[in-house]
Motif scaffolding. Structure first.
Motif, PDB file in Angstrom:
ATOM      1  N   ASP A 188      56.985   2.886  73.720  1.00 39.07           N
ATOM      2  CA  ASP A 188      56.717   3.454  75.044  1.00 39.07           C
ATOM      3  C   ASP A 188      57.014   2.446  76.147  1.00 39.07           C
ATOM      4  N   ASP A 189      56.703   1.171  75.919  1.00 37.86           N
ATOM      5  CA  ASP A 189      57.026   0.141  76.905  1.00 37.86           C
ATOM      6  C   ASP A 189      58.529   0.126  77.177  1.00 37.86           C
ATOM      7  N   LEU A 190      59.312   0.165  76.132  1.00 38.46           N
ATOM      8  CA  LEU A 190      60.773   0.172  76.277  1.00 38.46           C
ATOM      9  C   LEU A 190      61.247   1.444  76.987  1.00 38.46           C
ATOM     10  N   ALA A 191      60.656   2.579  76.655  1.00 37.32           N
ATOM     11  CA  ALA A 191      61.046   3.842  77.296  1.00 37.32           C
ATOM     12  C   ALA A 191      60.752   3.807  78.794  1.00 37.32           C
ATOM     13  N   VAL A 192      59.618   3.234  79.179  1.00 30.97           N
ATOM     14  CA  VAL A 192      59.268   3.126  80.592  1.00 30.97           C
ATOM     15  C   VAL A 192      60.274   2.226  81.306  1.00 30.97           C
ATOM     16  N   ARG A 193      60.618   1.104  80.696  1.00 31.71           N
ATOM     17  CA  ARG A 193      61.617   0.199  81.284  1.00 31.71           C
ATOM     18  C   ARG A 193      62.962   0.908  81.448  1.00 31.71           C
ATOM     19  N   GLN A 194      63.321   1.750  80.499  1.00 31.56           N
ATOM     20  CA  GLN A 194      64.576   2.493  80.574  1.00 31.56           C
ATOM     21  C   GLN A 194      64.570   3.466  81.746  1.00 31.56           C
ATOM     22  N   VAL A 195      63.434   4.097  82.021  1.00 28.55           N
ATOM     23  CA  VAL A 195      63.361   5.008  83.168  1.00 28.55           C
ATOM     24  C   VAL A 195      63.657   4.236  84.450  1.00 28.55           C
ATOM     25  N   ILE A 196      63.040   3.070  84.619  1.00 30.93           N
ATOM     26  CA  ILE A 196      63.254   2.280  85.832  1.00 30.93           C
ATOM     27  C   ILE A 196      64.732   1.879  85.948  1.00 30.93           C
TER      28      ILE A 196
END
Length: 169
Positions: A35-43
């Protein structure tokens, strides 16, 4: 120009989002690595969509009830965000938007990302254009991380430069 008057009002009425507040630095990030990686990808994808000028794609990362507040106006939902950016297309075209120093605080299906936004001119010359602090709240809905709130505050020198550029308009 409507945008310039909106921006002047925004600059006059907004207070610092994070002025000397460092409490968020002590908050834990309990997101699982995926989830941390997915959030970074959104940004990262938000900035790529912004720089490509595809504001519909940019807006697609926002929830239907998302609130967007920035020097470029306020908006709600994906279509509203895209429309707000379309109004200022000439001002944000040919720029590179870079998010840096991401601090992510999250747990479960909610995350808050505090980051610096650094903007560069990429066509006319190689210059620094401005900076801001962004606070993005994201929620995982239907298995997908979406922005539910975006708050952006121009740094003082950037706000001053923009006000000078507006010069009496």
């Amino acid at each position: 120009m409507k945008f310039l008057h909106t921006l002047a009002l925004f600059l006059a009425l907004t207070g610092p989002l994070h002025a000397q507040n460092t409490a968020f630095l002590k908050e834990p990030n309990s997101l699982v690595a995926e989830d941390d990686l997915a959030v970074r990808q959104v940004i990262a994808r938000l900035n790529q969509a912004l720089d490509s000028g595809d504001y519909a794609v940019y807006g697609s990362f926002f929830a239907d009830d998302a609130v967007f507040t920035s020097g470029f106006g306020d908006a709600t939902g994906p279509a509203g965000v895209a429309a707000a950016l379309e109004q200022v297309r000439p001002f944000i075209t040919n720029k590179r938007h870079v998010s840096a120093n991401l601090v992510i605080n999250g747990a479960g299906d909610r995350a808050v990302v505090t980051s610096y936004l650094i903007v560069f001119e990429r066509v006319a010359d190689l210059s620094y254009v401005g900076s801001a602090i962004n606070i993005d709240t994201l929620e995982k809905r239907g298995g997908r991380w979406l922005v539910t709130r975006h708050d952006s505050e121009l740094d003082p020198a950037t706000a001053d430069a923009m006000q000078a550029a507006m010069g009496g308009q």
